[in-house]
Design an enzyme around this catalytic site. Sequence first.
Site, PDB file in Angstrom:
ATOM      1  N   HIS A  67       0.982  -1.324  -0.262  1.00 30.00           N
ATOM      2  CA  HIS A  67       0.069  -0.037   0.287  1.00 30.00           C
ATOM      3  C   HIS A  67       0.790   1.373  -0.023  1.00 30.00           C
ATOM      4  O   HIS A  67       2.151   1.015   0.574  1.00 30.00           O
ATOM      5  CB  HIS A  67      -0.877   0.344   0.981  1.00 30.00           C
ATOM      6  CG  HIS A  67      -0.371   0.173   3.024  1.00 30.00           C
ATOM      7  ND1 HIS A  67      -0.859   0.997   3.392  1.00 30.00           N
ATOM      8  CD2 HIS A  67       0.004  -0.963   3.107  1.00 30.00           C
ATOM      9  CE1 HIS A  67       0.158   1.110   4.400  1.00 30.00           C
ATOM     10  NE2 HIS A  67      -0.052  -0.760   4.709  1.00 30.00           N
TER      11      HIS A  67
ATOM     12  N   ASP B 205       0.062   4.521   0.610  1.00 29.08           N
ATOM     13  CA  ASP B 205      -0.512   5.362   2.501  1.00 29.08           C
ATOM     14  C   ASP B 205       0.429   4.917   3.515  1.00 29.08           C
ATOM     15  O   ASP B 205       1.094   3.476   3.707  1.00 29.08           O
ATOM     16  CB  ASP B 205      -1.829   5.475   2.745  1.00 29.08           C
ATOM     17  CG  ASP B 205      -2.497   3.361   3.011  1.00 29.08           C
ATOM     18  OD1 ASP B 205      -2.000   3.124   2.404  1.00 29.08           O
ATOM     19  OD2 ASP B 205      -3.321   4.029   4.031  1.00 29.08           O
TER      20      ASP B 205
ATOM     21  N   GLU C 176      -5.247   1.709   2.467  1.00 28.57           N
ATOM     22  CA  GLU C 176      -4.715   0.441   3.283  1.00 28.57           C
ATOM     23  C   GLU C 176      -5.021   0.990   5.473  1.00 28.57           C
ATOM     24  O   GLU C 176      -5.392   0.419   6.343  1.00 28.57           O
ATOM     25  CB  GLU C 176      -3.147   0.583   3.589  1.00 28.57           C
ATOM     26  CG  GLU C 176      -3.553  -1.649   4.270  1.00 28.57           C
ATOM     27  CD  GLU C 176      -3.005  -1.976   5.746  1.00 28.57           C
ATOM     28  OE1 GLU C 176      -3.109  -2.544   6.467  1.00 28.57           O
ATOM     29  OE2 GLU C 176      -2.551  -0.707   5.755  1.00 28.57           O
TER      30      GLU C 176
HETATM   31 ZN   LIG Z   1       1.058  -2.027   6.139  1.00 35.37          ZN
END
Ligand SMILES: [Zn+2]
Length: 484
Positions: free
Chosen positions: A115, A117, A184
């Site tokens: 992910h 973020d 996420e």
């Molecule tokens: Zn993570």
Amino acid sequence: MKRIFKFLLLALTVLLVVVLYRTFTFKAGAALQVLDREEVSVDPKVLGGAIRYPTISHKAEMIDEEAFAGFHHYLDSVFPLTDSLLEKETINGYSLIYTWKGSDPDLDPLVLMAHQDVVPVEYSTQEQWDFPPFSGSVTDKYIYGRGTLDDKGCLVAIVYAVENLLKSGFKPKRTIYLCFGHDEEISGRDGARIIARTLEERGVRAAMVLDEGGTLSRGIVPGIEKEVALIGTAEKGYISLELSVDLPGGHSSMPEKRTALGILNQALYTLEENPFPERLTPPLEGFVDNVGPELPFIQKMAFANTWLFKPLIYNVYRQSASGAALIHTTQVPTIFQSGVKDNIVPNRAKAVVNYRLLPGDSPEEVLKRSKEIVNDTAVRISVYEDVAIPASPISPYRSEPYERLGSAVRAIYPEAVVSPYLVLGATDGRYFYSISQHVYRFSPFPMEKEDLPRIHGINERVSVQGFENSVSFYATLLKDWGNQ
Ligand SMILES: [Zn+2]
């Protein structure tokens, strides 16, 4: 009398022989195939550069568009071959799917996930960092910054591995998808969930999906010095229940016998007195089978004979909060609200209790059980904020995809103990069961005990060597899966 004694002695001897036999013949499951390590060329500053884009997840409506756009542009610029040779799609504004088309359409694709973020840095802790959290500073030994461990380290290592393979002229037979969600840390609903749905709608059935979640640890599993690769084969579920009591209060000089606060307090106490029963789920049974043979003798004996020593094993797990969380559905009060003034009996009291569910315990059962235990009509119990996530399905660990994953770990860390595991938190991987029954969770960055608080914490960092090894790990994995 003598005969009884003789019989007991015989029974005890048989028991001892069985226990010892099982201990001495206790070996980890399937032997892993030996893969050659794929050598790569890596510049740690490339990860440092990725850290400089503050792709922070606060709330869905607070996305820093500039940070995400900058990050996407950065990936294109540092990985020019990937940019020009793979197909890239932006999903739902910020999430990414890269498609590396294979030559053989009959082979099921491989999906690698990470992910984009990161969690915010608490303002009050900023001064405690050795380097500013979004500077991406690189020293001789470490790459610092928010996201190095969770999860830009994996993301950059994956793309770096692809870039290395493209440079070497490698062409996969199997199609490879790189899927990078953007939210996420705040549920993955707008990112990974939509990516998984997109692939599902296109009819993709993946041979394996690999996301973050399991760890490569050193010295964290007590009794084992070498690396232990914990591969998450399932993750726990999530639900919170709201308990509320409404009862006319009034002046505190002449209180009624039962008050909203008192009743709620009693309900929380009763719940705490009735924890969920302990049990071994398949990921933990796999852990016992694979880590057990490596343990010192006494523990090894217990792990080899769970039919006899289960209470002993539970006792070991119970010693730590993280251990206890592996063997039962946890419950803990997290919010308590009531009262405004010291001389007013409140009309209302409200609390929230958070549950993390073992595979097999459904959110519906948790709600039902809690109502039965509290057993007081004055207490209303409902699902908090409509979020009820069941535990994920369990991916098999006696399977070819799992073993090939383990082989790639061993190519980089030849001594590593490879074992299935139950992931306590939530990952984006849970959305991908719609396209594969082989969803595994593993991050190849080596972690020591002192690194654990760095995740979401202060001085998050990875080692330069660990980063290079991680790129090598993904390249080895991609080559193995891409070749057949
Ligand atoms: Zn993570």
